[in-house]
Enzyme design. Structure first.
Site, PDB file in Angstrom:
ATOM      1  N   GLU A 166       1.001  -1.035  -0.021  1.00 15.60           N
ATOM      2  CA  GLU A 166       0.014  -0.062  -0.026  1.00 15.60           C
ATOM      3  C   GLU A 166       0.745   1.435   0.135  1.00 15.60           C
ATOM      4  OE1 GLU A 166      -2.869  -0.318   3.192  1.00 15.60           O
ATOM      5  OE2 GLU A 166      -3.671  -1.936   2.313  1.00 15.60           O
ATOM      6  N   GLU A 344      -5.176  -8.697   0.848  1.00 10.89           N
ATOM      7  CA  GLU A 344      -5.982  -8.073   1.844  1.00 10.89           C
ATOM      8  C   GLU A 344      -7.369  -8.055   1.644  1.00 10.89           C
ATOM      9  OE1 GLU A 344      -4.507  -5.067   4.241  1.00 10.89           O
ATOM     10  OE2 GLU A 344      -2.495  -5.728   4.028  1.00 10.89           O
TER      11      GLU A 344
HETATM   12  O1  IFM Z   1      -4.029  -3.232   9.107  1.00 12.19           O
HETATM   13  C1  IFM Z   1      -4.080  -2.721   7.935  1.00 12.19           C
HETATM   14  C2  IFM Z   1      -2.962  -3.454   7.061  1.00 12.19           C
HETATM   15  O2  IFM Z   1      -1.604  -3.194   7.747  1.00 12.19           O
HETATM   16  C3  IFM Z   1      -2.796  -2.712   5.761  1.00 12.19           C
HETATM   17  N1  IFM Z   1      -4.286  -2.767   5.064  1.00 12.19           N
HETATM   18  C4  IFM Z   1      -5.216  -2.191   5.689  1.00 12.19           C
HETATM   19  C5  IFM Z   1      -5.278  -3.074   7.209  1.00 12.19           C
HETATM   20  C6  IFM Z   1      -6.627  -2.572   7.804  1.00 12.19           C
HETATM   21  O3  IFM Z   1      -6.662  -1.191   8.085  1.00 12.19           O
END
Ligand code: IFM
Length: 442
Positions: A166, A344
């Site tokens: 990210e 994710e």
């Molecule tokens: O916890 C975070 C992760 O570190 C990166 N993506 C989003 C998740 C939830 O906010």
């Protein structure tokens, strides 16, 4: 393939797994050099519940138990991140053998249990020993050096690397809105950081391929589909601007299309950081795109027109699985990457109900996962080549500026004992991982 009971059968080789990151779960602060989150958390008022990530979930002490739990849940993949300052305590220079050994043992244990390791090289924990942030070009070069050393030292058991997690959040929250480390607030510096993050990614792709020919390399981008809340033209303009920076800014240079022009002009970015050849480096071919999806946003230029969602997670994020399907189809249509991995997806929920056995009875999280995996399936049916799905997160962990208050895990971590207690969602997901069969509705 859909059978007569309308259940969905995923391909037998579809990858089911979970994800975590180093600072959020590892603990063992003494075993690594300082990073920007150590400093950020020490500043009063930065973390909502006043905690820090130093203890994490004691994963460094309990990694063997964690891998055994993954295996008991039939998981076939584990995405984790490597703490740069555990490999190189100062961010460059000497390597710490203890840190390397920790990840070697973890990777070996995963493989011995039939779980594919998916390491990410950078999930926000920049070593302070570098004395530079992402606003400096040198950080991109240091990242490539760290990527090269790490791929060389840990690459025997790793088929698939991701560079950054990210970069939008690193650049925007770290340098524009100041909600994350290092806590700066400047668009000029944020755009410099964004460019150097992407440059670091491109240099790291080359470095990993040189160190480990034949392995796969990708990057993890987060996307928040963005639309205007109303037909008011100002809302349309605002949504377009946000969409350019949150969703297009990172994927387009990687896809070889350069930066979106509109947002660069809007921010008066003079592009001084872009040197000859940078865009070619950033566009280094990747084997797959990692996608993080949680929610969509409907934006209004005037708060009087703000949209209030009716169905939200404990983060206040709207639950909107259709946007996940639309996102995947948009990405594949407009950028046409060879393959995708959902790196994710998941939900923070209040987790207040318990089963008679004392386990968290998180039917709301199960519904979120079921609906999003159904949306993913629909995108696959429409031709998007997705290899696998990794739930965020394996464990309840340190949710950055929210501290430990927001729980994304399918496994509860009881504090202070640090005992792991699978939630109902872990059992549900484990069955899905075993059968690869999903019933979209109860
Ligand atoms: O916890 C975070 C992760 O570190 C990166 N993506 C989003 C998740 C939830 O906010």
């Amino acid at each position: 393939m859909t059978d007569s009971n309308a259940s969905i059968q995923f391909p037998a080789d579809f990858i089911w797994g979970t994800a975590t990151s180093s600072y959020q779960i590892e603990g063992d602060r003494e075993g690594r050099g300082e990073n920007i989150w150590d400093r950020f958390c020490a500043e009063p008022g930065r973390i909502a519940d006043g905690t820090d990530g130093a203890a994490g979930c004691d994963h460094v002490g309990r990694w063997r138990e964690d891998v055994a739990l993954m295996k008991s849940l039939n998981l076939k993949a584990y995405r984790f991140s490597i703490a740069w300052s555990r490999i190189m305590p100062a961010g460059k220079g000497p390597v710490d053998g203890k840190g390397v050994d920790f990840y070697k043992r973890l990777i070996d244990e995963l493989l011995a249990n039939g779980i594919e390791p998916y390491p990410t090289l950078y999930h926000w924990d920049l070593p302070t020993g570098l004395n530079t942030g992402w606003t400096e070009r040198d950080t991109a070069k240091a990242f490539a050096e760290y990527a090269s050393v790490t791929a060389e030292l840990l690459g025997d058991g790793v088929n698939c690397w991701t560079t950054l997690n990210e970069p939008f959040v690193s650049a925007h929250h770290g340098y524009v809105n100041g909600e994350h480390a290092p806590g700066e607030q400047s668009w000029t510096r944020g755009l410099a950081a964004a460019h150097h993050l992407l440059l670091g990614h491109g240099l790291a792709v080359e470095a990993i391929r040189a160190a480990r020919p034949g392995c796969e390399v990708g990057i993890v981008l987060n996307f928040t589909p963005t639309e205007p809340a109303t037909y008011h033209p100002d809302d349309g303009d605002e949504a377009g601007r946000i969409h350019e920076f949150e969703n297009r800014w990172f994927v387009e240079p990687i896809a070889g299309q350069g930066y979106p022009v509109g947002h660069a002009e809007y921010r008066n970015w003079d592009q001084a950081e872009i040197l000859d050849g940078d865009l070619q480096i950033i566009a280094a071919p990747i084997d797959f795109l990692g996608i993080n999806y949680y929610t969509r946003q409907l934006v209004a230029a005037d708060p009087a027109r703000a949209y209030t969602p009716t169905s939200v997670t404990d983060m206040g994020w709207e639950i909107h699985p259709q946007s996940f399907q639309d996102l995947l189809e948009w990405l594949h249509r407009d950028y046409g990457f060879a393959r995708y991995l959902i790196t994710e997806n998941g939900a923070a929920m209040a987790d207040q109900l318990r089963t008679p056995d004392g386990e968290i009875d998180d039917q709301d999280r199960i519904a979120y996962l079921r609906d999003h995996i159904t949306a993913l399936w629909r995108a696959m049916e429409n031709g998007v080549p997705v290899d696998g799905y990794l739930v965020w997160s394996f464990l309840d962990n340190f949710e950055w500026a929210f501290g430990f208050e927001k729980t994304f895990g399918i496994v509860e971590v009881e504090r202070p004992s640090m005992d792991r207690i699978p939630k109902a969602s872990a059992r549900w997901y484990g069955e899905l991982a075993k059968s690869a069969k999903l019933t979209p509705y109860d």
